[in-house]
Structures are given as structure tokens and as C-alpha cells.
Write an enzyme that holds these catalytic residues in place. Structure first.
Site, short mmCIF file in Angstrom:
data_model
loop_
_atom_site.label_atom_id
_atom_site.label_comp_id
_atom_site.label_asym_id
_atom_site.label_seq_id
_atom_site.Cartn_x
_atom_site.Cartn_y
_atom_site.Cartn_z
N CYS A 113 42.62 25.60 24.90
CA CYS A 113 43.37 26.29 23.58
C CYS A 113 43.23 27.44 23.51
O CYS A 113 42.66 28.31 24.15
CB CYS A 113 43.83 26.01 22.54
N ARG A 155 52.47 32.76 23.70
CA ARG A 155 50.72 33.49 23.52
C ARG A 155 50.28 32.72 25.25
O ARG A 155 49.80 33.57 25.82
CB ARG A 155 50.01 32.29 22.31
#
Length: 282
Positions: free
Chosen positions: A237, A179
Site C-alpha cells: 500500500c 493513486r
């Protein structure tokens, strides 16, 4: 104070008078369709929890509704405070938080309580799977607590603060490496990372059973990522949940760190903010 507690030490603490308030924060990220897994949250809690533990809902009590501030923005502190008092949380009594073992949700509750001024809150290391004592299906009705949250002056980053820290300090990206690199993005609208951030997947802070690595090994890991003495550290995050778990790992290692709560889901809500892709530039 060590921010985590072992199952054996928690069992001992629960045998005496004035034991900790227990909060059950079992939660799991919904899939892209918005559906949560069927056996988490209240359903899992109802099937069995630590005796005396009160369920706390991450989506509604530890976060506000999704929007431009991200998928899990800061909760309204009046809502959060009311939820904590309902659960019996008081400023003078220790709190222990646990979840289903991943540790992310428990860390979010730990971070919020700590940031808003609770002096003694810890996470059950490894969560419910490491607990060897009995479970209960009885729903407790604790005496109301007196905890009134007050926002801290340190430990919280906004988008501008995160961008600045990526340039002047150390900004860690707690998401999976793919990611960060922009190879996949299963949840948010844009793939990639905040320019200058360093890839630091939070799952590398734990052993296979979900318990944190020893503090010495965590210090070695974060030092290798650039957490030098005196260097300001921040974490983000996807939505400020797994990032809280990395902040907790840093605390175990003795390294203070701030959390960008809005995280990638807030960062990418503004198309003017830059996005980087590719491997860690270090």
C-alpha cells in the site's frame, strides 16, 4: 481460526474468566503537512474505550521512525515487545485489537502480532462503532505480559521480493485506484505503482459499516484478481498499514499473503526503482 471477531462474540468472551487482552489502536493517517486529525489516538482513547483496553500507538510502537524504509517501517522488536508486555499481552492469552472503524490500524497490530508468533489474535470486525456495550474512561494497569516477539520466516516482503512477486505471483496494490494509476499522489513523492502489480483497493473488501464482506464474497473477489490456488500472493500500500488490512481480508477468505511493509513509500525512496502508471494491465 477466524482472524476477526464480531462485537457480540467479543462481548460474550469478555464475560468469562480468561477473556482476551484488548488493544485500542485508534489512528488516522496524517495530512501532507504532518498534522494528525485532532480526535484520534490517545485523545479518542481517553474519551472512552472498551473497558480494560490498553492504548497502543501505531506510529511509535507498531512502526519505527519514517525514513528510507518507508513511512511506517517495521518497529524495533524490543520496543514492540515491551509495548505488548506493558499492555498485558501473553503468549497463552487471546488478544483482540480494535480501532475507530476503518480497520487499518487494528490490522497492522494483528499482522505484527501474528507475524512475530502470537497464536491467537483477532480484530474486532467493524471496530469501535459496532460495539454496543459500555465504554470506560478508566486507564487500566494490567499485569505485565510475557509475550516475546520473534520474527516470522514467512509473510514479509522487501522491495526485491515485492518486485519478484509482481512477476512470478500476484502482487496486490491496496491503495485507491487513482493513486495506483498515478493520477494523484496526496502523500508520497512519486505517483504510480510497482510494475506488474494489480490494483485491489482495500475499501472494496468491506461493507458500508466497515465490516468485512462474507468470506465467500472475498474469495470471489480475490479469485477475480488472480488469486488462484497455489499462487503466491503479496500486498503493498502506501506505508504498510492499509496493506495489512488487505492481508487480513485475504486471511478471512482463507488465502495466505505476505505484506511488503515498506510499501510505496519505501519503493519510491530509491529513484532507481521503476514506476508504472496507468490502468491495471489485466
Amino acid at each position: 481460526m477466524n482472524p476477526i471477531v464480531s462485537a457480540s462474540d467479543l462481548a460474550t468472551a469478555l464475560t468469562g474468566a480468561g477473556g482476551p487482552v484488548l488493544l485500542d489502536v485508534r489512528w488516522q493517517l496524517a495530512n501532507p503537512s504532518g498534522a494528525a486529525p485532532p480526535f484520534v489516538g490517545r485523545a479518542a482513547y481517553a474519551s472512552g474505550h472498551l473497558p480494560g483496553a490498553v492504548f497502543v500507538d501505531l506510529d511509535t510502537e507498531l512502526a519505527s521512525a519514517p525514513g528510507s524504509g518507508g513511512r511506517h517501517p517495521l518497529p524495533d522488536l524490543q520496543v514492540f515487545g515491551a509495548a505488548m508486555r506493558r499492555a498485558g499481552v501473553s503468549a497463552h492469552r487471546p488478544v483482540v485489537v480494535y480501532d475507530g472503524g476503518q480497520g487499518w490500524a487494528a490490522a497492522r497490530a494483528w499482522w505484527l502480532l501474528s507475524w512475530t508468533g502470537h497464536p491467537d489474535v483477532r480484530v474486532l470486525d467493524g471496530g469501535l462503532p459496532v460495539w454496543l456495550g459500555p465504554l470506560s474512561t478508566e486507564i487500566p494497569n494490567p499485569d505485565p505480559g510475557d509475550f516475546v516477539p520473534s520474527p516470522g520466516t514467512h509473510g514479509l516482503l522487501d522491495a526485491d521480493g515485492a518486485a519478484g512477486l509482481a512477476r512470478s505471483g500476484l502482487l496486490l496494490d491496496a491503495r485507491a485506484g487513482e493513486r495506483y494509476r498515478g493520477e494523484v499522489e496526496p502523500v508520497d513523492r512519486v505517483a504510480g505503482h510497482i510494475p506488474g502489480a494489480v490494483s485491489a483497493p482495500t475499501d472494496r473488501n468491506t461493507a458500508a459499516d466497515g465490516r468485512f464482506l462474507p468470506a465467500r464474497r472475498l474469495r470471489e473477489r480475490f479469485a477475480a484478481l488472480g488469486a488462484d490456488a497455489g499462487r503466491e500472493v503479496g500486498v503493498y500500500c502506501g506505508s504498510g498499514v492499509s496493506g495489512a488490512h488487505e492481508v487480513l481480508a485475504l486471511a478471512v477468505a482463507g488465502i495466505p499473503a505476505a505484506l511488503y511493509v515498506g510499501s510505496w513509500s519505501e519503493w519510491t525512496s530509491d529513484p532507481r526503482r521503476p514506476v508504472a502508471v496507468g490502468p491495471d494491465p489485466r
